[in-house]
Every structure is written in C-alpha cells, then in structure tokens.
Design a protein around this motif. Structure first.
Motif, PDB file in Angstrom:
ATOM      1  N   LEU A 149       0.809  -1.222   0.000  1.00 32.16           N
ATOM      2  CA  LEU A 149       0.000   0.000   0.000  1.00 32.16           C
ATOM      3  C   LEU A 149       0.837   1.265   0.000  1.00 32.16           C
ATOM      4  O   LEU A 149       0.310   2.350   0.199  1.00 32.16           O
ATOM      5  CB  LEU A 149      -0.942   0.014   1.209  1.00 32.16           C
ATOM      6  CG  LEU A 149      -2.001  -1.081   1.277  1.00 32.16           C
ATOM      7  CD1 LEU A 149      -2.978  -0.786   2.401  1.00 32.16           C
ATOM      8  CD2 LEU A 149      -2.736  -1.235  -0.040  1.00 32.16           C
ATOM      9  N   ASP A 150       2.126   1.152  -0.207  1.00 34.02           N
ATOM     10  CA  ASP A 150       2.994   2.320  -0.215  1.00 34.02           C
ATOM     11  C   ASP A 150       3.253   2.741  -1.660  1.00 34.02           C
ATOM     12  O   ASP A 150       3.962   2.068  -2.402  1.00 34.02           O
ATOM     13  CB  ASP A 150       4.323   1.993   0.480  1.00 34.02           C
ATOM     14  CG  ASP A 150       5.227   3.211   0.588  1.00 34.02           C
ATOM     15  OD1 ASP A 150       4.760   4.327   0.247  1.00 34.02           O
ATOM     16  OD2 ASP A 150       6.380   3.060   1.007  1.00 34.02           O
TER      17      ASP A 150
ATOM     18  N   ARG B 150       1.164   3.245  -8.533  1.00 32.03           N
ATOM     19  CA  ARG B 150       0.195   4.045  -7.783  1.00 32.03           C
ATOM     20  C   ARG B 150      -1.235   3.569  -8.059  1.00 32.03           C
ATOM     21  O   ARG B 150      -2.071   3.509  -7.155  1.00 32.03           O
ATOM     22  CB  ARG B 150       0.343   5.528  -8.120  1.00 32.03           C
ATOM     23  CG  ARG B 150       1.644   6.144  -7.618  1.00 32.03           C
ATOM     24  CD  ARG B 150       1.575   7.665  -7.624  1.00 32.03           C
ATOM     25  NE  ARG B 150       1.327   8.190  -8.961  1.00 32.03           N
ATOM     26  CZ  ARG B 150       2.274   8.472  -9.839  1.00 32.03           C
ATOM     27  NH1 ARG B 150       3.547   8.262  -9.532  1.00 32.03           N
ATOM     28  NH2 ARG B 150       1.966   8.967 -11.038  1.00 32.03           N
TER      29      ARG B 150
ATOM     30  N   VAL C  98      -1.855   0.433  -6.095  1.00 35.84           N
ATOM     31  CA  VAL C  98      -2.107   0.725  -4.686  1.00 35.84           C
ATOM     32  C   VAL C  98      -3.533   1.229  -4.498  1.00 35.84           C
ATOM     33  O   VAL C  98      -4.231   0.823  -3.563  1.00 35.84           O
ATOM     34  CB  VAL C  98      -1.083   1.749  -4.148  1.00 35.84           C
ATOM     35  CG1 VAL C  98      -1.506   2.275  -2.779  1.00 35.84           C
ATOM     36  CG2 VAL C  98       0.292   1.119  -4.060  1.00 35.84           C
ATOM     37  N   GLN C  99      -3.976   2.110  -5.385  1.00 35.28           N
ATOM     38  CA  GLN C  99      -5.344   2.632  -5.292  1.00 35.28           C
ATOM     39  C   GLN C  99      -6.370   1.517  -5.408  1.00 35.28           C
ATOM     40  O   GLN C  99      -7.392   1.512  -4.707  1.00 35.28           O
ATOM     41  CB  GLN C  99      -5.562   3.681  -6.380  1.00 35.28           C
ATOM     42  CG  GLN C  99      -4.773   4.965  -6.161  1.00 35.28           C
ATOM     43  CD  GLN C  99      -4.837   5.898  -7.359  1.00 35.28           C
ATOM     44  OE1 GLN C  99      -5.430   5.575  -8.398  1.00 35.28           O
ATOM     45  NE2 GLN C  99      -4.222   7.067  -7.229  1.00 35.28           N
TER      46      GLN C  99
ATOM     47  N   ARG D 190      -5.875  -1.677  -4.604  1.00 33.27           N
ATOM     48  CA  ARG D 190      -5.810  -2.464  -3.371  1.00 33.27           C
ATOM     49  C   ARG D 190      -6.588  -1.786  -2.242  1.00 33.27           C
ATOM     50  O   ARG D 190      -7.321  -2.439  -1.500  1.00 33.27           O
ATOM     51  CB  ARG D 190      -4.349  -2.666  -2.941  1.00 33.27           C
ATOM     52  CG  ARG D 190      -3.621  -3.749  -3.720  1.00 33.27           C
ATOM     53  CD  ARG D 190      -2.169  -3.842  -3.286  1.00 33.27           C
ATOM     54  NE  ARG D 190      -1.504  -4.957  -3.936  1.00 33.27           N
ATOM     55  CZ  ARG D 190      -1.317  -6.156  -3.400  1.00 33.27           C
ATOM     56  NH1 ARG D 190      -1.758  -6.389  -2.170  1.00 33.27           N
ATOM     57  NH2 ARG D 190      -0.706  -7.111  -4.053  1.00 33.27           N
ATOM     58  N   ILE D 191      -6.436  -0.485  -2.116  1.00 31.52           N
ATOM     59  CA  ILE D 191      -7.159   0.241  -1.078  1.00 31.52           C
ATOM     60  C   ILE D 191      -8.663   0.154  -1.325  1.00 31.52           C
ATOM     61  O   ILE D 191      -9.453  -0.034  -0.389  1.00 31.52           O
ATOM     62  CB  ILE D 191      -6.696   1.705  -1.015  1.00 31.52           C
ATOM     63  CG1 ILE D 191      -5.251   1.775  -0.503  1.00 31.52           C
ATOM     64  CG2 ILE D 191      -7.616   2.528  -0.106  1.00 31.52           C
ATOM     65  CD1 ILE D 191      -4.648   3.166  -0.532  1.00 31.52           C
TER      66      ILE D 191
ATOM     67  N   LEU E 138      -9.780  -3.226  -0.178  1.00 30.42           N
ATOM     68  CA  LEU E 138      -9.800  -3.340   1.283  1.00 30.42           C
ATOM     69  C   LEU E 138     -10.966  -2.561   1.884  1.00 30.42           C
ATOM     70  O   LEU E 138     -11.615  -3.036   2.822  1.00 30.42           O
ATOM     71  CB  LEU E 138      -8.468  -2.861   1.860  1.00 30.42           C
ATOM     72  CG  LEU E 138      -7.261  -3.747   1.530  1.00 30.42           C
ATOM     73  CD1 LEU E 138      -5.961  -3.079   1.996  1.00 30.42           C
ATOM     74  CD2 LEU E 138      -7.398  -5.123   2.166  1.00 30.42           C
TER      75      LEU E 138
ATOM     76  N   HIS F 160      -4.777  -9.159  -7.417  1.00 39.06           N
ATOM     77  CA  HIS F 160      -4.212  -8.575  -6.200  1.00 39.06           C
ATOM     78  C   HIS F 160      -4.272  -9.539  -5.013  1.00 39.06           C
ATOM     79  O   HIS F 160      -3.359  -9.559  -4.186  1.00 39.06           O
ATOM     80  CB  HIS F 160      -4.948  -7.278  -5.862  1.00 39.06           C
ATOM     81  CG  HIS F 160      -4.694  -6.179  -6.833  1.00 39.06           C
ATOM     82  ND1 HIS F 160      -3.530  -5.438  -6.826  1.00 39.06           N
ATOM     83  CD2 HIS F 160      -5.451  -5.694  -7.861  1.00 39.06           C
ATOM     84  CE1 HIS F 160      -3.578  -4.537  -7.799  1.00 39.06           C
ATOM     85  NE2 HIS F 160      -4.730  -4.669  -8.435  1.00 39.06           N
TER      86      HIS F 160
ATOM     87  N   SER G 260      -4.827  -9.344   4.669  1.00 36.99           N
ATOM     88  CA  SER G 260      -4.573  -7.924   4.424  1.00 36.99           C
ATOM     89  C   SER G 260      -5.628  -7.044   5.085  1.00 36.99           C
ATOM     90  O   SER G 260      -5.316  -5.937   5.554  1.00 36.99           O
ATOM     91  CB  SER G 260      -4.546  -7.641   2.915  1.00 36.99           C
ATOM     92  OG  SER G 260      -3.371  -8.157   2.335  1.00 36.99           O
TER      93      SER G 260
ATOM     94  N   TYR H  96      -5.002  -4.029   7.609  1.00 43.73           N
ATOM     95  CA  TYR H  96      -5.540  -2.710   7.263  1.00 43.73           C
ATOM     96  C   TYR H  96      -6.402  -2.144   8.382  1.00 43.73           C
ATOM     97  O   TYR H  96      -6.295  -0.954   8.719  1.00 43.73           O
ATOM     98  CB  TYR H  96      -6.358  -2.835   5.978  1.00 43.73           C
ATOM     99  CG  TYR H  96      -6.874  -1.529   5.424  1.00 43.73           C
ATOM    100  CD1 TYR H  96      -6.007  -0.599   4.873  1.00 43.73           C
ATOM    101  CD2 TYR H  96      -8.234  -1.234   5.429  1.00 43.73           C
ATOM    102  CE1 TYR H  96      -6.472   0.593   4.342  1.00 43.73           C
ATOM    103  CE2 TYR H  96      -8.713  -0.044   4.902  1.00 43.73           C
ATOM    104  CZ  TYR H  96      -7.831   0.865   4.363  1.00 43.73           C
ATOM    105  OH  TYR H  96      -8.291   2.050   3.844  1.00 43.73           O
TER     106      TYR H  96
ATOM    107  N   LYS I  72      -5.569   1.279  10.432  1.00 45.81           N
ATOM    108  CA  LYS I  72      -6.466   2.426  10.434  1.00 45.81           C
ATOM    109  C   LYS I  72      -6.876   2.816  11.846  1.00 45.81           C
ATOM    110  O   LYS I  72      -7.011   4.007  12.165  1.00 45.81           O
ATOM    111  CB  LYS I  72      -7.701   2.129   9.588  1.00 45.81           C
ATOM    112  CG  LYS I  72      -7.412   1.917   8.115  1.00 45.81           C
ATOM    113  CD  LYS I  72      -6.824   3.138   7.447  1.00 45.81           C
ATOM    114  CE  LYS I  72      -7.847   4.221   7.246  1.00 45.81           C
ATOM    115  NZ  LYS I  72      -7.295   5.378   6.477  1.00 45.81           N
TER     116      LYS I  72
END
Length: 223
Positions: free
Chosen positions: A17-18, A27, A30-31, A33-34, A37, A71, A81, A85, A89
C-alpha cells in the motif's frame, strides 16, 4: 505527524500500500488495493463474515473478479490484508488524536480514553470486530486471524508507549492499561445501542480514573 507516529504506522502498514516514489502503474495498483480493502471492510460490517465473498467484495469495489484475483489470489490472502488494514487504520486515528493533545489533557484529564473510544467507532474496527467474533467458531479464519492479530497488537504496544512518556518506565503497566482500556471500550461498543449514553460516559470516566491510579502506582494489578 511526529516521528514516533510515523514509525509505528510504518511497522503496522499492510504490504503493497505504499505508493510513495512509485510510478503511475504502481500508484494505480495501490489505489485498487485500497479500494478492495475498503470494500471488504464495508462488506464485513454490513453483511457479516459468513456472507462476505470475494465476488461480493469485487462488486462493491467496482472491479472485475479477475482484477480482484490479480491482487488477492485467495480469500485467505485478502482477509490477512484486511486484518492488517483495520489495525493500521485504528492506530492511525488513535495516534493522530493523541498527537494533538497537550500534556495536561493527556496525563491529568486522561483525554486519550475518548480518543481510543473514537478509534473503535470506525468502519474499520467494526470489520475487525466482525472477524474477531467469527474466528471463535471458524477454525480456518482463526488460523489466519489469531496469530496476525496477536503480532500486530504486540508491535503496537511495544512502539506506542513512546507516545506516552509518562509510561516509559513501566511497559508492563502500559500493556495492562491498554488491554484494560480496549476490553472495556469494546464492551461498550457492543452494547452501545442498549445502554444509555449517560451510563457509557460514566464507564469511560471510571476507566480513565482507574488507569490514572494504575499509572501512579496507587492500584496494584492482580498477580
């Protein structure tokens, strides 16, 4: 954010997620994956673990099942994950709140109790709680959840004590205080819609007073 908070969150951060310093494709990954989640969090809190499927999560995230599998190849990979997460958070909310406190509010007014209470009222913690409860009767989930949750909890306790200089002489006492606070506040959360707010407030105030006594050495924990 101060250096301590950055260090703690870096240790708790889920893998993959970095996006800092990465190219456009990374990027975008990552977006995605977020988004997955967050969809998993919403699915767990609205449908429960038993009805949460990778297909449903993909639909809520607005992606194809193939993109989901790219993913997270299995539901077990995704749940692992999600655990990371939700813990991340929760501590992000908590550390942001504590960092903003002045010393008198943190040390003498126990304002950290209310911040901890706020950190447990997030969608992410609702999903974490759903997993924790489901793991009691689902051996396959327990095999994923328990060791991961224990490791993350130990990491957070060992690192976040630096945010509370008044506790740095007593790591064992700090761990006890944090466990006591989490257990009490999680109980309040479960009964939030049953108990009146006035009673919940009294419990939180009593919790703060008890932890203050423990920190001052006025209360000896059971041996």
């Amino acid at each position: 954010m101060d250096d301590i908070s950055i260090r703690v969150l870096a240790l708790l951060a889920p893998e993959g997620l970095d996006a800092e310093g990465q190219g456009w494709q990374q990027r975008k990954s990552v977006q995605t994956r977020i988004a997955i989640l967050e969809a998993a969090v919403n699915c767990l809190r609205t449908h429960g673990y038993g009805r949460t499927t990778t297909q449903l999560i993909a639909e809520m995230a607005g992606i194809s099942r193939g993109a989901m599998l790219h993913h997270y190849a299995t539901k077990q990979d995704l749940i692992a994950s999600v655990i990371d997460y939700t813990v991340y958070k929760r501590w992000e909310v908590f550390l942001d709140g504590v960092r903003a406190l002045k010393d008198p509010a943190r040390i003498y007014k126990m304002a950290g109790i209310e911040i901890s209470w706020n950190s447990l009222q997030t969608p992410e913690y609702a999903a974490y709680l759903e997993l924790a409860i489901a793991a009691r009767t689902d051996p396959a989930l327990a095999e994923i959840f328990l060791p991961r949750a224990r490791r993350l909890d130990q990491t957070a306790l060992a690192e976040t004590i630096r945010t509370f200089p008044e506790w740095t002489h007593d790591l064992e006492g700090y761990a006890l205080a944090m466990d006591y606070a989490t257990a009490t506040l999680a109980g309040l959360l479960i009964n939030r819609d049953i108990w009146p707010e006035s009673s919940q407030q009294v419990v939180r105030e009593f919790l703060g007073k008890t932890i203050a006594m423990l920190r001052r050495g006025e209360l000896n924990p059971p041996t």
